[in-house]
Scaffold this active site. Structure first.
Site, short mmCIF file in Angstrom:
data_model
loop_
_atom_site.label_atom_id
_atom_site.label_comp_id
_atom_site.label_asym_id
_atom_site.label_seq_id
_atom_site.Cartn_x
_atom_site.Cartn_y
_atom_site.Cartn_z
N HIS A 273 12.38 -41.85 -49.89
CA HIS A 273 11.76 -42.33 -51.14
C HIS A 273 12.40 -41.72 -52.38
O HIS A 273 11.71 -41.38 -53.33
CB HIS A 273 10.25 -42.05 -51.12
CG HIS A 273 9.53 -42.88 -50.11
ND1 HIS A 273 9.05 -44.14 -50.38
CD2 HIS A 273 9.23 -42.64 -48.80
CE1 HIS A 273 8.47 -44.63 -49.28
NE2 HIS A 273 8.57 -43.75 -48.31
N ASN A 298 11.74 -48.51 -45.30
CA ASN A 298 10.57 -49.37 -45.05
C ASN A 298 10.37 -50.40 -46.16
O ASN A 298 9.64 -51.36 -45.98
CB ASN A 298 9.31 -48.53 -44.90
CG ASN A 298 9.20 -47.95 -43.50
OD1 ASN A 298 10.19 -47.85 -42.79
ND2 ASN A 298 8.00 -47.59 -43.11
N ASP A 337 7.20 -38.66 -45.76
CA ASP A 337 6.87 -39.84 -44.97
C ASP A 337 8.10 -40.74 -44.79
O ASP A 337 9.05 -40.68 -45.57
CB ASP A 337 5.74 -40.64 -45.64
CG ASP A 337 6.11 -41.07 -47.05
OD1 ASP A 337 6.72 -40.24 -47.78
OD2 ASP A 337 5.82 -42.21 -47.44
N GLU A 338 8.04 -41.54 -43.75
CA GLU A 338 8.97 -42.66 -43.56
C GLU A 338 10.45 -42.27 -43.67
O GLU A 338 11.22 -42.96 -44.33
CB GLU A 338 8.66 -43.79 -44.57
CG GLU A 338 7.24 -44.32 -44.45
CD GLU A 338 6.96 -45.50 -45.35
OE1 GLU A 338 6.33 -46.46 -44.88
OE2 GLU A 338 7.38 -45.47 -46.54
N ILE A 339 10.84 -41.18 -43.02
CA ILE A 339 12.26 -40.82 -43.03
C ILE A 339 13.00 -41.76 -42.09
O ILE A 339 12.59 -41.96 -40.95
CB ILE A 339 12.45 -39.35 -42.58
CG1 ILE A 339 11.64 -38.43 -43.49
CG2 ILE A 339 13.93 -38.99 -42.60
CD1 ILE A 339 11.64 -36.98 -43.03
#
Lengths: 560, 571
Positions: A273, A298, A337-339
């Site tokens: 992000h 994502n 999050d969301e690596i």
């Protein structure tokens, strides 16, 4: 004579009944009567506190102003007109006496608001007699007094210019929150929100005793945070030079929050992000805006910090430190999050960094995370991370780390099992953005990934202890509703957030049961939620209607 | 040599860059920068004494041109074009003219009449806007040369000129105080595919002040929506003050301030008409009338009966006693009086969701049926013919919800317009009966769906019409699906609708805009548009709305709005 007195006491102090004050969150202890009292034209709030801090005096002034300007009519057919004679003849309340219990330390509300969660004192006691004698508010901290003032504001209604209360006497003894963390998260990176929108949101949050603003301030889309030592990041990464939070803005926001009992938990999400950082520091970002984005992130645009690079690690640790040291909170989130591992697999520099250091990606993530967290612990802060850092990666985290559970409420138990403190932020209950359709382009007919819409009723049924054994329950700090802003902007901020975000505020303040010991339930909550909604509207917060006004005036008439 | 290159460029650039909504029928653009001169002026040519509402529309257009200050939705917001813009030729005027056919009623010119150059009488925008559906002329042509010579807007009517002005105001961006386009020359020939392009607002579940309605009318006019279907009253409240029937709103409005007085209505209909919008009022009958019982209990069966679900689709229950001659006569007079407040020639008597159990349990209705020897359906027929005769006498065409054509054997006049709402699939059945159709299907166009259940105890319920109807869903609507070639002409158009159980002034703009623009384009430009190509234009529209004070929501992160296509699924 004794008997008659007893009977009159019993009848005056009816237990929590069908019609009850529209307090939100409802206090954990509450006795109400059936008498009317009205505010004297010279009503005053007396502060019996030695050297009262300015923010307490300001809160008292605001309370007086709200009581005058709310002008909320009771939500009942006739709007209270049926009680006009009772109101006309009611005793007048001339004074609210505010004092700290003996032995309490006098500190500004803003200081109390940012103390470590375990040390925060928010309880208060409030009595409003039925005979017009002075109302009394006491607490062990100025923050507790602030909470009590908020409750006091919610007791009053308007009929033809008379400000009255209709269920006195009110006795609230030691209303303390069931959970120390009651938050709201706002994403200011997908779309930007001016300072005034954030302040108005604080006004609404404080009205329902929310005590933490989780500020997801930057993301891959934009970097509106101006960092003293790294001004180029927002210069290149903000949507425009107007759409930034300067250090002055940040201090303004943090003080405004602190004076309203709100701690500001800032998040700089890492290592994912972070595409917006590439505009100023391409050397630190892997797979920047890589296509197709679906292979690398994502959501678009792709881009993650080169976590295996020592220079990048040092850069982000310094950046985090530079921001965190300006903030009074003991909490700071590094996200996590969301690596996307494919992003790193395709990044030549990351691959060569990994092979040079002989590390796997997970080992590199561990080194990276320890470095960013050290920059926080060096400042005396506790890191806050998204659940993947505990559940999906082998990362060593300080014992003080707080974990935000977001993917599913079902994951909270796994986090607790690992012994981490947790904050509930589950998408299946608390995500305010769900249900408005897919926002990714060219996806006709697609629903949002977290459909359906999370109604207030759904959020209200949340059980903070579901599947968590009693030995681990102390790990649950509380929870929050969240607004991710792919499809939100200042235009719909109020309407998508309020009154829904008040739901978790009651879940985590009041706990599982109402003052009379019965379980909280949506049917008795709805009239109170209507009330707080109409009060918000009168205060300039554009909370939406939950039902036709006809239903709001007739509690229960629109139940199925 | 110039022509082919212009054509090629326009084919290549037009879909991606122009931010017009709805998309014109014919559009060619070039690649030459052009900016408005400081003294830019909108002039009339050959229009003597233009009607005041046309002059007002020109003034508003000039204000938008200077106040919109919308930067182009590109990553640098126009910075890289700065020098081009600075050097651009300047457009000094837009010239408005009415075509020789303009003015429907030829009369001898006199010195004071509003006339065009041929001496034809010119009707105002307001007069054109409320002409019968099918008799309105909304087309226009707009030419903006690249060399700075005057732009020309012409039409057959002032309403057409108004549509053209709306288009003109969407062409321009701001950079550093310069109002520019990069796409001159621009040539547009435009007209609507369907004559009815509406938006419905329910002001009975929750009340909306006049200013909210006016702001909505402004927003509607910017996408050439031409009908406000005003579901003004319902069982929950009766805010419409009807001359001769004032007690209904006195007792049935939420409060004495939450009303629309005849003066308010006059204000609203003239505001609407001046913006090319006809107001189609609805007084829903015989159902959805509970609140009338506060003033006239004798006319309402099953008012606020419990449990409500036995007597109505939502609380509170209450329906007009359709078998009572007194009630039928009362309703007919009420409708006549209400109809006199509105200049348009359509009026809706509703007719949805009639609950038979309400009448079965109502002694008075049973007695009335028995004494007349009528069945419920026969009584409904009589009732409907009475109310529709009253409207016809008042010069109005009746509009009804689909149940009146599909579920009840009611005699309707041939010119009745039927609104299809329960399902888009029901349009074909209405067409089979030969009625004109307005598409208002819940499965495409209901803006309220997806906000969770609102009935109190339904704590975990979703809305009955889940999921949320996205703009993409609405945009994919096919107005002639399952219709035969001969039935296609029965389709007048369609509309998105806001039922307000969970809406109020607090979220009016955000729940309606920019979504309600989706059907505006379907019914102006025609169906079949590709939503991926439409998205950048819809972003543009939403950002322009924000600049004009209408709080349209973000459809995507601003990052995506500045990079058309970058946030597509496969980008």
């Amino acid at each position: 004579m004794q008997l008659r007195l007893l009977i009159s006491v019993i009848s005056t102090f009816s237990l929590f009944g069908n019609e009850v004050y529209a307090l939100w969150p409802i206090p954990r202890t509450l006795q109400t009567g059936t008498s009317f009292v009205k505010l004297s034209p010279d009503f005053g709030i007396t502060v019996n506190v030695n050297n009262p801090p300015q923010d307490l005096l300001d809160a008292v002034s605001r309370t007086k102003a709200y009581i005058q300007t709310d002008k909320l009519q009771r939500l009942t057919v006739g709007r209270g007109a049926n009680d006009s004679s009772a109101i006309r003849s009611a005793p007048m309340l001339a004074e609210l006496r505010v004092s700290l219990n003996s032995g309490s330390t006098v500190r500004p509300i803003a200081d109390e608001s940012v103390r470590p969660l375990a040390q925060r004192v928010e309880g208060y006691s409030l009595t409003v007699p039925s005979n017009g004698s002075a109302a009394v508010l006491t607490a062990n901290s100025t923050l507790g007094l602030f909470r009590g003032l908020t409750t006091f504001q919610q007791l009053w209604y308007d009929l033809s210019g008379v400000t009255y209360s209709y269920q006195v006497p009110v006795v609230i003894s030691n209303d303390t929150p069931a959970f120390p963390y009651r938050g709201f998260m706002l994403d200011t990176a997908r779309n930007f929100f001016p300072v005034d929108d954030i302040k108005r949101t604080f006004d609404a949050m404080s009205l329902v005793k929310i005590n933490t603003f989780h500020w997801h301030i930057v993301d891959s889309h934009s970097f509106p945070l101006q960092v003293d030592q790294f001004p180029e990041v927002s210069q290149q990464g903000a949507y425009s030079s107007d759409e930034v939070y300067t250090p002055v803005d940040i201090q303004d926001i943090v003080s405004y929050a602190g004076e309203r009992g709100i701690d500001v938990l800032v998040e700089i999400d890492t290592p994912g992000h972070t595409a917006a950082i590439a505009s100023s520091h391409p050397e630190h970002i892997a797979c920047n805006q890589a296509s197709p984005w679906g292979n690398f992130a994502n959501e678009p645009p792709a881009g993650q910090l080169r976590l295996a690079s020592a220079a990048t690690t040092q850069f982000i640790a310094s950046l985090i430190s530079s921001v965190a040291k300006t903030l009074p909170s003991t909490l700071f989130s590094t996200g996590g999050d969301e690596i996307n591992s494919n992003c790193y697999a395709k990044d030549a520099q990351t691959q060569s960094d990994l092979s040079a250091s002989g590390r796997t990606l997970e080992q590199a993530l561990n080194v990276f995370t320890q470095a960013t967290h050290k920059s926080l612990t060096d400042l005396g802060k506790s890191p806050v991370v998204w659940e993947e850092m505990v559940l999906s990666h082998n990362v060593t985290l300080p014992a003080s780390t707080v974990v935000l559970v977001w993917i599913s409420s079902a994951n909270a138990a796994s986090v607790a099992r690992k012994g981490f403190k947790l904050v509930h932020a589950p998408s299946d209950y608390f995500y305010l953005d769900c249900g408005a359709g897919e926002w990714i382009g060219n996806t006709v007919g697609a629903t949002s990934w977290c459909d359906p819409f999370k109604s207030w009723q759904k959020a209200y049924t949340f059980d903070p202890y579901a599947n968590i054994p009693s030995s681990q329950r102390s790990l649950v700090l509380g929870g929050q509703q969240l607004l991710w802003t792919e499809q939100s902007s200042p235009e719909n901020l109020d309407s998508i957030v309020w009154p829904r975000a008040a739901t978790s505020a009651e879940v985590f303040w009041t706990g599982a049961t109402l003052p009379d010991g019965t379980p909280r339930n949506g049917n008795t909550a709805l009239p109170r939620l209507h009330d707080i909604r109409y009060r918000m509207v009168n205060r300039g917060i554009e909370a939406i209607a939950l039902q036709p006004h006809w239903c709001a005036l007739r509690p229960g008439a629109c139940n199925s | 040599m110039l022509l082919p290159s212009t054509v090629l460029l326009s084919i290549f650039l037009a879909p991606a860059v122009n931010a017009l909504w709805p998309l014109p029928q014919q559009l060619t653009t070039g690649s030459t920068p052009l900016r408005l001169s400081n003294g830019f002026d909108i002039k009339f040519k050959g229009i003597n004494n233009p009607p005041q509402d046309l002059k007002d529309a020109v003034s508003r257009t000039e204000k938008f041109l200077s106040n919109d200050k919308l930067q182009a939705l590109v990553a640098d917001r126009g910075a890289s074009s700065a020098s081009q813009i600075q050097r651009a030729k300047q457009l000094t005027s837009l010239v408005l003219s009415l075509d020789s056919t303009g003015g429907h009623h030829k009369r001898a010119a006199d010195a004071t009449a509003n006339t065009n150059s041929l001496g034809n009488k010119i009707k105002s925008i307001s007069d054109e806007a409320v002409a019968p559906i099918g008799q309105r002329s909304e087309g226009y042509t707009l030419t903006i040369p690249a060399d700075g010579s005057a732009a020309v807007l012409s039409a057959n009517s002032t309403l057409g000129l108004f549509r053209g002005l709306t288009t003109f105001s969407q062409l321009w961006y701001d950079w550093n105080g310069n109002t520019y386009t990069l796409q001159a020359p621009i040539n547009i020939a435009d007209y609507p595919k369907y004559p009815y392009r509406g938006f419905m607002l329910d002001t009975a579940r929750n009340y909306f002040p006049v200013d909210d309605i006016k702001r909505t009318l402004d927003a509607m006019s910017w996408v050439k929506i031409n009908t406000l279907h005003w579901h003004v009253v319902d069982s929950q409240s009766f805010p419409l003050v009807i001359p001769g029937f004032e007690s209904i709103s006195q007792k049935g409005a939420y409060n004495s301030a939450a009303v629309y007085t005849p003066q308010n209505v006059k204000d609203i209909v003239s505001y609407a008409a001046a913006r090319g919008i006809d107001v189609l009022p609805e007084i829903d009958t015989p159902g959805h009338t509970s609140i009338i019982s506060k003033a006239f209990p004798q006319h309402i069966a099953c008012p606020e009966a419990a449990p409500w679900s036995n007597y109505a689709n939502e609380p509170p229950s209450g329906q007009l006693r359709l078998a009572s001659p007194d009630t039928a006569s009362f309703t007919a007079k009420l409708l006549s009086s209400a109809a006199s407040l509105f200049p348009g020639n359509t009026f809706s008597t509703g007719g949805d969701e009639i609950n038979q159990n309400c009448y079965a349990d109502d002694d008075k209705t049973q007695k009335d049926l028995k004494s007349q020897g009528k069945t419920f359906e026969q009584a409904l027929d009589t009732f409907t013919q009475t109310t529709h005769a009253a409207l016809h006498k008042a010069g109005k065409v009746a509009v009804v919800w689909e149940e009146m054509a599909l579920d009840h054997p009611v005699t309707l006049r041939n010119d009745t317009i039927v609104m299809v709402w329960i399902s888009s699939e029901n349009a074909a059945a209405v067409a089979a009966k030969g009625y004109r159709i307005v598409h208002a299907p819940s499965d495409y166009f209901y803006l309220d769906c997806g906000g969770g259940g609102w009935v109190g105890a339904n704590t975990l319920g979703n809305s009955w019409c889940d999921p949320f109807k996205t703009w993409q869903r609405a945009y994919s609507f096919d107005p002639v699906a399952n219709l035969t070639a001969s039935q296609k002409d029965l389709v007048l158009g369609g509309q998105q609708l806001l039922w307000t159980e969970q809406s109020s002034p607090s979220n009016l703009d955000s729940i309606v805009w920019p979504r309600a623009a989706a059907s505006a384009e379907v019914f102006w430009s025609g169906p079949g548009g590709d939503s991926a190509k439409a998205l950048p234009r819809l972003h543009d529209l939403a950002y322009r709305y924000n600049q004009r004070g209408v709080r349209a929501i973000a459809l995507q992160p601003q990052w995506c709005a500045l990079r058309p296509g970058a946030c597509d699924l496969t980008a």
